[in-house]
Design a protein around this motif. Structure first.
Motif, PDB file in Angstrom:
ATOM      1  N   VAL A  64      -1.862   1.930  -4.449  1.00 58.85           N
ATOM      2  CA  VAL A  64      -1.067   0.730  -4.175  1.00 58.85           C
ATOM      3  C   VAL A  64       0.051   0.653  -5.210  1.00 58.85           C
TER       4      VAL A  64
ATOM      5  N   PRO B 160      -6.344   6.790  -2.486  1.00 60.84           N
ATOM      6  CA  PRO B 160      -5.998   5.381  -2.262  1.00 60.84           C
ATOM      7  C   PRO B 160      -5.091   4.863  -3.378  1.00 60.84           C
TER       8      PRO B 160
ATOM      9  N   SER C 125       0.858  -1.175   0.000  1.00 57.53           N
ATOM     10  CA  SER C 125       0.000   0.000   0.000  1.00 57.53           C
ATOM     11  C   SER C 125       0.902   1.234   0.000  1.00 57.53           C
TER      12      SER C 125
END
Length: 154
Positions: free
Chosen positions: A46, A44, A38
């Motif tokens: 990754v 968000p 992550s």
């Protein structure tokens, strides 16, 4: 530097096991990868690290992808996407808006391309997360060049 010994040293870091999948011109492609992490919660993000010498590198470039986090029962799936052939495909596909993912994985994370970075003999692909889901279960681990169990309670 002895590259084999350096790899052995890095193998002392236990990881989970993922299969990264993507669609490319009506063809689904995937590869086993344990170099996943992550990066950010907002936005968000990754990251997955892919060897430049793999077919997957060219298929992932500027493409949406799905990280499939494998369960302990999916070792043969990991082997399949690492190049070992089986008489019968050891997994089932599940289709989503972002492509095909591995059915019954412990978790999946659907991403669109965010950035790519030079990582020497690898490329670091950052993906912006658009959807995810997860199940309860035992993860598939990797340590010292071998599959392993991840103990959850000490």
């Amino acid at each position: 530097m002895d590259h084999k010994e350096f790899r052995n040293c890095l193998g002392r870091f236990a990881t989970g096991v993922t299969v990264v999948t993507c669609d490319n011109q009506d063809e689904c492609h995937g590869l086993t990868a344990n170099a996943f992490t992550s990066v950010s919660l907002d936005p968000p993000l990754v990251l997955v690290s892919i060897d430049r010498n793999t077919k997957a590198y060219h298929k992932l470039k500027n493409n949406r992808f799905i990280i499939n986090i494998l369960s302990a029962e999916q070792q043969n799936t990991a082997l399949h996407f690492a190049g070992k052939t089986f008489d019968k495909q050891p997994f089932e596909w599940a289709q989503s808006e972002f492509g095909y993912r591995i059915k019954d994985s412990l978790a999946y994370i659907e991403c669109e391309p965010w950035a790519e970075y030079d990582g020497g003999d690898h490329v670091l692909f950052l993906g912006k997360v658009h959807d995810f889901d997860y199940l309860e279960g035992e993860p598939l681990g990797f340590y010292g060049g071998k599959f392993s169990k991840i103990v959850q309670d000490l």
